[in-house]
Scaffold this motif. Structure first.
Motif, PDB file in Angstrom:
ATOM      1  N   PHE A  39      42.821 160.665  58.126  1.00  0.00           N
ATOM      2  CA  PHE A  39      42.554 160.533  56.693  1.00  0.00           C
ATOM      3  C   PHE A  39      43.653 161.194  55.854  1.00  0.00           C
ATOM      4  N   GLN A  40      44.334 162.208  56.414  1.00  0.00           N
ATOM      5  CA  GLN A  40      45.407 162.899  55.677  1.00  0.00           C
ATOM      6  C   GLN A  40      46.538 161.922  55.319  1.00  0.00           C
ATOM      7  N   ILE A  41      47.044 162.041  54.092  1.00  0.00           N
ATOM      8  CA  ILE A  41      48.198 161.233  53.689  1.00  0.00           C
ATOM      9  C   ILE A  41      49.456 161.813  54.332  1.00  0.00           C
ATOM     10  N   ASP A  42      50.408 160.968  54.710  1.00  0.00           N
ATOM     11  CA  ASP A  42      51.699 161.409  55.265  1.00  0.00           C
ATOM     12  C   ASP A  42      51.494 162.452  56.372  1.00  0.00           C
ATOM     13  N   SER A  43      50.590 162.165  57.284  1.00  0.00           N
ATOM     14  CA  SER A  43      50.183 163.219  58.227  1.00  0.00           C
ATOM     15  C   SER A  43      51.330 163.677  59.137  1.00  0.00           C
ATOM     16  N   ASP A  44      52.372 162.827  59.326  1.00  0.00           N
ATOM     17  CA  ASP A  44      53.486 163.250  60.181  1.00  0.00           C
ATOM     18  C   ASP A  44      54.262 164.419  59.575  1.00  0.00           C
ATOM     19  N   ASP A  45      54.088 164.655  58.284  1.00  0.00           N
ATOM     20  CA  ASP A  45      54.814 165.759  57.643  1.00  0.00           C
ATOM     21  C   ASP A  45      54.168 167.127  57.901  1.00  0.00           C
ATOM     22  N   PHE A  46      53.087 167.135  58.694  1.00  0.00           N
ATOM     23  CA  PHE A  46      52.377 168.403  58.900  1.00  0.00           C
ATOM     24  C   PHE A  46      52.328 168.729  60.390  1.00  0.00           C
ATOM     25  N   PRO A  47      53.279 169.567  60.862  1.00  0.00           N
ATOM     26  CA  PRO A  47      53.351 169.849  62.305  1.00  0.00           C
ATOM     27  C   PRO A  47      52.096 170.552  62.813  1.00  0.00           C
ATOM     28  N   GLU A  48      51.716 170.156  64.025  1.00  0.00           N
ATOM     29  CA  GLU A  48      50.465 170.644  64.621  1.00  0.00           C
ATOM     30  C   GLU A  48      50.485 172.170  64.829  1.00  0.00           C
ATOM     31  N   ASP A  49      51.683 172.758  65.011  1.00  0.00           N
ATOM     32  CA  ASP A  49      51.677 174.206  65.262  1.00  0.00           C
ATOM     33  C   ASP A  49      51.236 174.999  64.028  1.00  0.00           C
ATOM     34  N   ARG A  50      51.302 174.384  62.853  1.00  0.00           N
ATOM     35  CA  ARG A  50      50.877 175.103  61.636  1.00  0.00           C
ATOM     36  C   ARG A  50      49.698 174.467  60.910  1.00  0.00           C
ATOM     37  N   PHE A  51      49.484 173.163  61.141  1.00  0.00           N
ATOM     38  CA  PHE A  51      48.419 172.457  60.412  1.00  0.00           C
ATOM     39  C   PHE A  51      47.427 171.866  61.395  1.00  0.00           C
ATOM     40  N   ARG A  52      46.172 172.243  61.247  1.00  0.00           N
ATOM     41  CA  ARG A  52      45.130 171.730  62.138  1.00  0.00           C
ATOM     42  C   ARG A  52      44.090 170.994  61.293  1.00  0.00           C
ATOM     43  N   PHE A  53      43.830 169.745  61.679  1.00  0.00           N
ATOM     44  CA  PHE A  53      42.877 168.910  60.931  1.00  0.00           C
ATOM     45  C   PHE A  53      41.568 168.910  61.702  1.00  0.00           C
ATOM     46  N   ILE A  54      40.571 169.616  61.156  1.00  0.00           N
ATOM     47  CA  ILE A  54      39.351 169.860  61.948  1.00  0.00           C
ATOM     48  C   ILE A  54      38.172 169.006  61.510  1.00  0.00           C
ATOM     49  N   GLY A  55      38.362 168.163  60.498  1.00  0.00           N
ATOM     50  CA  GLY A  55      37.240 167.330  60.034  1.00  0.00           C
ATOM     51  C   GLY A  55      36.354 168.082  59.057  1.00  0.00           C
ATOM     52  N   PRO A  56      35.349 167.383  58.521  1.00  0.00           N
ATOM     53  CA  PRO A  56      34.489 167.982  57.492  1.00  0.00           C
ATOM     54  C   PRO A  56      33.757 169.230  57.982  1.00  0.00           C
ATOM     55  N   SER A  57      33.571 170.158  57.060  1.00  0.00           N
ATOM     56  CA  SER A  57      32.753 171.335  57.338  1.00  0.00           C
ATOM     57  C   SER A  57      31.568 171.266  56.386  1.00  0.00           C
ATOM     58  N   LEU A  58      30.428 170.865  56.920  1.00  0.00           N
ATOM     59  CA  LEU A  58      29.265 170.669  56.052  1.00  0.00           C
ATOM     60  C   LEU A  58      28.426 171.936  56.040  1.00  0.00           C
ATOM     61  N   SER A  59      28.522 172.659  54.947  1.00  0.00           N
ATOM     62  CA  SER A  59      27.833 173.956  54.905  1.00  0.00           C
ATOM     63  C   SER A  59      26.347 173.777  54.707  1.00  0.00           C
ATOM     64  N   GLY A  60      25.947 172.627  54.138  1.00  0.00           N
ATOM     65  CA  GLY A  60      24.541 172.432  53.852  1.00  0.00           C
ATOM     66  C   GLY A  60      24.085 173.224  52.647  1.00  0.00           C
ATOM     67  N   HIS A  61      25.053 173.822  51.943  1.00  0.00           N
ATOM     68  CA  HIS A  61      24.637 174.639  50.814  1.00  0.00           C
ATOM     69  C   HIS A  61      24.648 173.847  49.505  1.00  0.00           C
ATOM     70  N   THR A  62      23.598 173.993  48.718  1.00  0.00           N
ATOM     71  CA  THR A  62      23.541 173.337  47.414  1.00  0.00           C
ATOM     72  C   THR A  62      23.147 174.386  46.391  1.00  0.00           C
ATOM     73  N   ARG A  63      24.016 174.652  45.474  1.00  0.00           N
ATOM     74  CA  ARG A  63      23.632 175.610  44.430  1.00  0.00           C
ATOM     75  C   ARG A  63      22.644 174.950  43.482  1.00  0.00           C
ATOM     76  N   GLN A  64      21.618 175.650  43.153  1.00  0.00           N
ATOM     77  CA  GLN A  64      20.639 175.217  42.158  1.00  0.00           C
ATOM     78  C   GLN A  64      20.108 173.816  42.404  1.00  0.00           C
ATOM     79  N   ALA A  65      19.898 173.456  43.672  1.00  0.00           N
ATOM     80  CA  ALA A  65      19.324 172.132  43.945  1.00  0.00           C
ATOM     81  C   ALA A  65      17.930 172.070  43.332  1.00  0.00           C
ATOM     82  N   GLU A  66      17.592 170.969  42.712  1.00  0.00           N
ATOM     83  CA  GLU A  66      16.292 170.900  42.032  1.00  0.00           C
ATOM     84  C   GLU A  66      15.164 170.753  43.040  1.00  0.00           C
ATOM     85  N   LYS A  67      15.182 169.689  43.792  1.00  0.00           N
ATOM     86  CA  LYS A  67      14.152 169.512  44.811  1.00  0.00           C
ATOM     87  C   LYS A  67      14.639 168.468  45.812  1.00  0.00           C
ATOM     88  N   SER A  68      13.976 168.445  46.958  1.00  0.00           N
ATOM     89  CA  SER A  68      14.386 167.393  47.876  1.00  0.00           C
ATOM     90  C   SER A  68      13.565 166.136  47.574  1.00  0.00           C
TER      91      SER A  68
END
Ligand code: UDP
Length: 407
Positions: free
Chosen positions: A195-224
Motif C-alpha cells: 500500500f505504501q507509495i514508492d515503496s522501493d525508496d524505503f530500505p528494509e533495514d530502516r523501514f518496516r511495514f507492519i500493517g494496521p494496528s487496530l487499538s480498538g479505542h474510541t474516544r467518547q463513543a456514544e453507543k454500540s
C-alpha cells in the motif's frame, strides 16, 4: 541496574522502559496504542507523554500516563498545533533519563533529536505513509492550502523550522528535511509495503511495514449498534475526526441513500449542528462518534474521507470504499485506494447524490474490488503487526544496551 538484568536485556529478554511521545490527534495516537499494549503484554514498561485528554485511553493499555508539562486541560487549536510539540519535547527531556528507548509517532518530528540528546535508540511509528521529499511534494499539491503552505512555501517552512532548529528540537534546517532525511534507527509504518507509495525508496533495514494496528479505542463513543435490526447492505459513513464539518457532504449522503432499502450509519463528529441535517429518513442513523471497528466488521461499504487509519481499518475488514477526500494526506491516500482497485474516489467538489448512489452500488458489486481486498488482506496477515514490531524493537534496544555496557 544489576548485571543479570543487563544480560537479560541485552538478549532481548529483560523488561525495558520505553518512553512514548505523540501529538494530540486521534489518527496519530490510535494505532500507537496497539503497539504500546503489545509492549506491555510482553512485560515492558511504557511511559506515554501526551495531552491530558488522552489519560483514560493510555491508561487502558497499561501504560503510565505522563501529561505534557504546563499544558491546558482543554487546549485550543493553536495550543494543539504549535505548543504541544514543544511541551512534549521538554516533558520527555525532563523525565527521559530513566528510559531505555524513545518511541515517537512520526508527526512529532522532534523525536530523533530527543532520542539522540537522551543517548538512547529512537524508534518512529508512522500512522500515515512513510515520506520522501517527492511524496511530501505530492501532498503539497493536493492536500489543501495549509499543507501546501507548510511543505512547499520555503518561507513558511523556514519560519516554523528556525525556532525548532535553534532550540535543538530538530537537527536539519527544516522540519521537512528532518522528516525525510534524518530517520531514526527504525521506522515502523502501519501499512503494508504493497500500500505504501514508492515503496522501493524505503530500505528494509530502516523501514518496516507492519500493517494496521487496530487499538480498538474510541474516544467518547456514544453507543454500540444493535446489528440485528440492520438491513443489508449496511453503508457506514464518516469523515474522521479533523476535517469533518462538510454539511454539503452529509446532505448529499442523506439524499443519496435516504428511503432506500439499505441501512446507513453516519458518524458526524462533535462540531456540526445535527439539527441542520433536517428530518432524517428512517434508514439513516446519525451518531457523533461510534465504535468504528465494530461497524466496519459488519459494513458492506465505507464512504470515507480517506484518513489513513480509516482506510487501514477498512482494508483490515475487507470493506470496499468510496473515498471523498477533504484535504491533508487524504487525496493521496484516496488515489492509492483507487490505483490498487480497492475502491473509488469521488472529489468533494464533484459529489452529487445521484452519482454517489450509483458509484456505491457499483463498488459494492465489483468482484475485481473484492479480489483486490482479499489480496490486501493476505498482505496484512503476513506483515507481522505489533508482535513483529515488539520482537524487533526489543532486539534492537537489547543490542544497543549491550554495546553501551561493553563498548
Ligand atoms: N473513529 C472512531 N469513531 C468515529 C470516527 C472515527 O473510532 O466515530 C476513529 C477511526 O476508527 C480512526 C480515527 O478515529 O481510527 C480517525 O483517523 P483517520 O486517520 O481515519 O482520520 P483523521 O481523524 O485523522 O482525519
Amino acid at each position: 541496574m544489576n548485571s543479570r538484568n543487563i544480560e537479560n536485556k541485552s538478549e532481548g529478554k529483560g523488561a525495558f522502559r520505553f518512553l512514548m511521545i505523540s501529538l494530540p490527534y486521534s489518527g496519530h495516537v490510535n494505532p500507537t496504542l496497539g503497539t504500546v499494549r503489545s509492549l506491555i503484554d510482553a512485560g515492558h514498561h511504557v511511559g506515554y507523554v501526551l495531552d491530558p485528554r488522552w489519560r483514560d485511553a493510555v491508561e487502558e493499555t497499561g501504560a503510565e500516563f505522563i501529561p505534557y508539562d504546563r499544558y491546558p486541560n482543554n487546549p485550543n487549536a493553536f495550543q494543539r498545533t504549535l505548543v504541544a510539540g514543544r511541551r512534549a519535547f521538554s516533558t520527555a527531556q525532563r523525565i527521559g533519563g530513566s528510559y531505555d528507548a524513545v518511541l515517537y509517532e512520526a508527526l512529532f518530528s522532534y523525536g530523533k533529536s530527543l532520542a539522540d540528546q537522551l543517548g538512547v535508540p529512537g524508534i518512529r511509528l508512522s500512522s500515515t505513509f512513510a515520506y520522501t521529499q517527492a511524496i511530501l511534494d505530492r501532498l503539497a499539491q493536493t492536500g489543501g492550502a495549509h499543507v501546501t503552505r507548510l511543505v512547499h512555501d520555503g518561507l513558511v517552512m523556514r519560519l516554523v523550522s528556525k525556532p525548532a532548529h535553534n532550540r535543538g528540537l530538530i537537527q536539519k534546517n527544516t522540519i521537512a528535511a528532518e522528516i525525510v532525511s534524518n530517520p531514526p534507527d527504525l521506522t515502523y509504518v502501519y501499512t503494508t509495503r504493497s500500500f505504501q507509495i514508492d515503496s522501493d525508496d524505503f530500505p528494509e533495514d530502516r523501514f518496516r511495514f507492519i500493517g494496521p494496528s487496530l487499538s480498538g479505542h474510541t474516544r467518547q463513543a456514544e453507543k454500540s449498534i444493535d446489528f440485528d435490526t440492520v438491513r443489508r447492505p449496511l453503508i457506514y459513513i464518516s469523515l474522521g475526526t479533523l476535517l469533518n464539518k462538510s454539511m454539503k457532504f452529509y446532505r448529499a449522503c442523506i439524499e443519496a441513500f435516504g428511503g432506500d432499502k439499505m441501512s446507513v450509519i453516519m458518524s458526524v463528529g462533535e462540531r456540526i449542528d445535527v439539527s441542520r441535517l433536517g428530518q432524517l429518513p428512517e434508514n439513516i442513523k446519525v451518531f457523533r462518534s461510534i465504535d468504528q471497528l465494530s461497524v466496519l466488521r459488519q459494513a458492506d461499504l465505507f464512504v470515507t474521507h480517506g484518513g489513513m487509519n480509516s482506510v487501514n481499518e477498512s482494508l483490515y475488514y475487507r470493506v470496499p470504499m468510496i473515498v471523498v477526500p477533504m484535504g491533508n494526506d487524504q487525496p493521496t491516500v484516496g488515489a492509492r485506494v483507487e490505483e490498487l482497485g480497492l475502491g473509488k474516489v469521488i472529489p468533494r467538489d464533484k459529489i452529487s447524490p445521484a452519482d454517489l448512489h450509483l458509484q456505491s452500488l457499483e463498488v459494492m458489486k465489483s468482484s475485481a474490488i473484492r479480489d483486490n481486498l482479499a489480496r490486501m488482506s493476505s498482505d496484512i496477515a503476513t506483515a507481522g503487526g505489533n508482535d513483529r514490531a515488539v520482537r524487533e524493537i526489543t532486539e534492537l534496544v537489547g543490542r544497543k544496551l549491550a554495546g553501551k555496557n561493553n563498548p
